[in-house]
Design an enzyme around this catalytic site. Sequence first.
Site: not given
Ligand code: GCO
Length: 450
Positions: A163, A355
């Site tokens: 990200e 994710e």
């Molecule tokens: C993301 C983050 C995570 C967060 C998750 C929830 O990649 O945004 O990588 O670390 O914890 O997305 O907000």
Amino acid sequence: MGFPEDFIWGVASSSYQIEGAWNSDGKGLSVWDMMCRKQGAVWNGHTGNIACDHYHKYKEDIALMKKIGVKAYRLSLSWPRIIPDGIGTVNDKGLDFYNKLIDELLNAGIEPFITLFHWDYPFELYCLGGWLNNDSPDWFAEYTKVVVDKLSDRVKNWITINEPQSFIIEGHINGTHAPGVKLPFNQITHISHNVLLSHGKAVKIIRENSKQKAKIGFAPTGEVAIPATNKKSDIDACKKFMFEINDKSIKQNSWWLDPIYLGKYPESGLKTFEYEKPRIKDGDFDIISQPIDYCAINYYFAPVIKADNNGEPVIVPFEIGHTKTTFGWYITPEMAYWGSKLLYERYKSPILITENGMANIDMISLDGKVHDPQRIDFTHRYLKEVKKAIEDKIKIAGYFHWSIMDNFEWAQGFKQRFGLIYVDFNTQQRTLKDSAYWYKKVIEKNGENI
Ligand code: GCO
């Protein structure tokens, strides 16, 4: 049809969010260690000093992953744990932690997916200008080489960077994430270019040095959208919304994925950023656009888009009462179908959902269990859309639930619980939530019950 035999059912985490041991065994400081010391930066003054104490409890945590039956685990490495100053001397003890962790995973039959960078940037490098420094891609390459030399005999799956939009926008524009600064836009595009070069250099290092054939991805945020209807005009507007850059923002994935997959920045972005575009040197796109194996992507929520009378995209407001998570994020499962479809059509690269998950009110009930039907329902809905996409011939290689356990949610501290495993942060006791048992069944049946 349904999920392919070799579908990767996984769970995810990141180093700063779970490890703790912030100054153990020679670890250097990261920008997040420093951010947590800034008054008011993190909810209730929480820090990742201890977090889930995974550094000491990794064996127990891997045993729990095995109990859930996950096939893969996406973890990230703390760069300053491995190289305390970011470049130069390697901290053998730090590297050894990951070495043991990988062995433990493989012994449990769990495939490691390593994210090289999930935001805990070495503080010493930040003091040298961080991502603004034009040497930063070489710093990242140096770190990558150390890791690949040590772990690639056993690790074959890599995600270079997680990200970029989040750590750049939150960390360098809004100042709400580490390193907590507010830079002008021309510096932001400069950073984005250095981050892309870092990705490219890391891909090259992995390909040249891996002891086995590697598979590599890059994981931007799921900046995707959902067309309001199946009409062509709405779908076209949705694509425009996703891929055309008409405001000064590096949020859209075309700014990141076009250079990687198509070898150039999107014209609309270069036009919109007219006086603030990055300096592009000869050969930069050769570095950035080396072939990768996964279009990795993180899915949480997305807007719904329709076409106005001129075919331009407009956001359709959610109806009153549209369901939200405790984070306040709208629940929008269709993004998993539409996002995957539109990304796959443009970049033609297998999607890897790195994710997806939700923050929920979780508690240990009188019966000693954690009942989280909302998380089960949420995950079920998103997985149904994943299945639909697969049935529509969109290649989706796998799904990683965020997160294996409750953890340090950046500026929100321990306020938000995203785990399949409940963590009591006072005792460090772990309890499998109902969703973990549900996910176990999904994995056992290879998603037949979705
Ligand atoms: C993301 C983050 C995570 C967060 C998750 C929830 O990649 O945004 O990588 O670390 O914890 O997305 O907000």
